[in-house]
Design a protein around this motif. Structure first.
Motif, PDB file in Angstrom:
ATOM      1  N   SER A   1      88.815 -17.174 -48.924  1.00 23.69           N
ATOM      2  CA  SER A   1      89.462 -16.243 -49.839  1.00 23.69           C
ATOM      3  C   SER A   1      90.719 -15.642 -49.211  1.00 23.69           C
ATOM      4  CB  SER A   1      88.490 -15.114 -50.202  1.00 23.69           C
ATOM      5  OG  SER A   1      89.136 -14.127 -50.970  1.00 23.69           O
ATOM      6  N   THR A   2      91.692 -15.314 -50.054  1.00 22.01           N
ATOM      7  CA  THR A   2      92.898 -14.629 -49.580  1.00 22.01           C
ATOM      8  C   THR A   2      92.806 -13.128 -49.813  1.00 22.01           C
ATOM      9  OG1 THR A   2      93.969 -15.023 -51.699  1.00 22.01           O
ATOM     10  CG2 THR A   2      94.377 -16.629 -49.966  1.00 22.01           C
ATOM     11  N   ARG A   3      91.711 -12.666 -50.384  1.00 18.48           N
ATOM     12  CA  ARG A   3      91.513 -11.233 -50.648  1.00 18.48           C
ATOM     13  C   ARG A   3      90.884 -10.580 -49.424  1.00 18.48           C
ATOM     14  NH1 ARG A   3      88.649 -10.431 -56.259  1.00 18.48           N
ATOM     15  NH2 ARG A   3      88.338  -8.519 -55.117  1.00 18.48           N
ATOM     16  N   THR A   4      91.719 -10.233 -48.456  1.00 15.86           N
ATOM     17  CA  THR A   4      91.260  -9.636 -47.208  1.00 15.86           C
ATOM     18  C   THR A   4      91.985  -8.323 -46.972  1.00 15.86           C
ATOM     19  OG1 THR A   4      92.913 -10.904 -45.990  1.00 15.86           O
ATOM     20  CG2 THR A   4      90.725 -11.879 -46.157  1.00 15.86           C
ATOM     21  N   TYR A   5      91.416  -7.471 -46.134  1.00 17.40           N
ATOM     22  CA  TYR A   5      92.056  -6.201 -45.796  1.00 17.40           C
ATOM     23  C   TYR A   5      91.790  -5.862 -44.337  1.00 17.40           C
ATOM     24  CZ  TYR A   5      87.447  -4.082 -46.417  1.00 17.40           C
ATOM     25  OH  TYR A   5      86.122  -3.771 -46.304  1.00 17.40           O
ATOM     26  N   ARG A   6      92.714  -5.089 -43.754  1.00 13.12           N
ATOM     27  CA  ARG A   6      92.578  -4.675 -42.365  1.00 13.12           C
ATOM     28  C   ARG A   6      91.474  -3.640 -42.236  1.00 13.12           C
ATOM     29  NH1 ARG A   6      96.930  -4.183 -38.860  1.00 13.12           N
ATOM     30  NH2 ARG A   6      95.486  -3.053 -37.551  1.00 13.12           N
ATOM     31  N   LYS A   7      90.692  -3.763 -41.178  1.00 15.29           N
ATOM     32  CA  LYS A   7      89.649  -2.801 -40.873  1.00 15.29           C
ATOM     33  C   LYS A   7      90.095  -1.902 -39.739  1.00 15.29           C
ATOM     34  CE  LYS A   7      85.450  -3.674 -40.559  1.00 15.29           C
ATOM     35  NZ  LYS A   7      84.118  -4.086 -40.163  1.00 15.29           N
ATOM     36  N   LYS A   8      89.423  -0.773 -39.598  1.00 12.12           N
ATOM     37  CA  LYS A   8      89.661   0.121 -38.470  1.00 12.12           C
ATOM     38  C   LYS A   8      89.071  -0.529 -37.210  1.00 12.12           C
ATOM     39  CE  LYS A   8      88.550   4.709 -36.805  1.00 12.12           C
ATOM     40  NZ  LYS A   8      87.752   5.902 -37.015  1.00 12.12           N
ATOM     41  N   ARG A   9      89.783  -0.390 -36.096  1.00  7.26           N
ATOM     42  CA  ARG A   9      89.275  -0.930 -34.831  1.00  7.26           C
ATOM     43  C   ARG A   9      88.047  -0.139 -34.391  1.00  7.26           C
ATOM     44  NH1 ARG A   9      93.030  -4.340 -32.344  1.00  7.26           N
ATOM     45  NH2 ARG A   9      95.152  -4.123 -33.128  1.00  7.26           N
ATOM     46  N   GLU A  10      86.999  -0.869 -34.001  1.00  2.17           N
ATOM     47  CA  GLU A  10      85.759  -0.234 -33.554  1.00  2.17           C
ATOM     48  C   GLU A  10      85.292  -0.901 -32.270  1.00  2.17           C
ATOM     49  OE1 GLU A  10      83.140  -0.824 -36.817  1.00  2.17           O
ATOM     50  OE2 GLU A  10      84.041   0.751 -38.013  1.00  2.17           O
ATOM     51  N   GLY A  11      84.780  -0.131 -31.345  1.00  2.00           N
ATOM     52  CA  GLY A  11      84.223  -0.681 -30.121  1.00  2.00           C
ATOM     53  C   GLY A  11      85.270  -0.933 -29.048  1.00  2.00           C
ATOM     54  N   LEU A  12      84.804  -1.147 -27.849  1.00  2.60           N
ATOM     55  CA  LEU A  12      85.660  -1.331 -26.684  1.00  2.60           C
ATOM     56  C   LEU A  12      86.539  -2.574 -26.813  1.00  2.60           C
ATOM     57  CD1 LEU A  12      86.351  -0.350 -23.804  1.00  2.60           C
ATOM     58  CD2 LEU A  12      84.625  -1.935 -22.984  1.00  2.60           C
ATOM     59  N   LEU A  13      85.970  -3.668 -27.244  1.00 10.05           N
ATOM     60  CA  LEU A  13      86.717  -4.920 -27.349  1.00 10.05           C
ATOM     61  C   LEU A  13      87.887  -4.789 -28.322  1.00 10.05           C
ATOM     62  CD1 LEU A  13      86.540  -7.792 -26.183  1.00 10.05           C
ATOM     63  CD2 LEU A  13      85.281  -8.445 -28.219  1.00 10.05           C
ATOM     64  N   GLN A  14      87.633  -4.219 -29.489  1.00  8.84           N
ATOM     65  CA  GLN A  14      88.682  -4.102 -30.505  1.00  8.84           C
ATOM     66  C   GLN A  14      89.704  -3.015 -30.173  1.00  8.84           C
ATOM     67  OE1 GLN A  14      87.172  -3.739 -34.457  1.00  8.84           O
ATOM     68  NE2 GLN A  14      86.045  -5.668 -34.355  1.00  8.84           N
TER      69      GLN A  14
END
Length: 81
Positions: A11-24
Motif C-alpha cells: 500500500s502507498t497509504r503510509t504515515y510517519r510514526k513517532k520514534r520510540e525506543g533506543l534504536l529508533q
C-alpha cells in the motif's frame, strides 16, 4: 521523496510514526532511517525516506490582524454604557 510503500501489503497509504525506543531515537537517525506505519495493514516498518511534508492550513485573520475567534469581549466600546 514520496511516502514509502508498505513492504508487507504494498500500500502507498503510509504515515510517519513517532520514534520510540533506543534504536529508533539514537541509532536510526544517524543512519537516516525513519519509522513508518501502513494505514491499511497497520504494520510498522523502517524506511530511508522522510516522505513528503504535509502542510497545515493557515488560520484566517481579519483586517486588524487578529486571529478569528472569540476574545472574551465582543464590543469593548460599549463596556461603560
Amino acid at each position: 521523496m514520496p511516502d514509502p510503500i508498505c513492504p508487507n501489503c504494498g500500500s502507498t497509504r503510509t504515515y510517519r510514526k513517532k520514534r520510540e525506543g533506543l534504536l529508533q531515537t539514537k541509532i536510526y537517525p544517524k543512519l537516516g532511517k525513519y519509522p513508518w506505519e501502513c494505514t491499511d495493514c497497520r504494520k510498522p516498518f523502517i524506511s530511508k525516506g522522510r516522505g513528503v511534508a504535509k502542510r497545515r492550513k493557515k488560520r484566517s485573520t481579519d483586517d486588524s490582524g487578529i486571529t478569528n475567534g472569540s476574545t472574551g469581549s465582543e464590543n469593548p466600546s460599549s463596556a461603560g454604557d
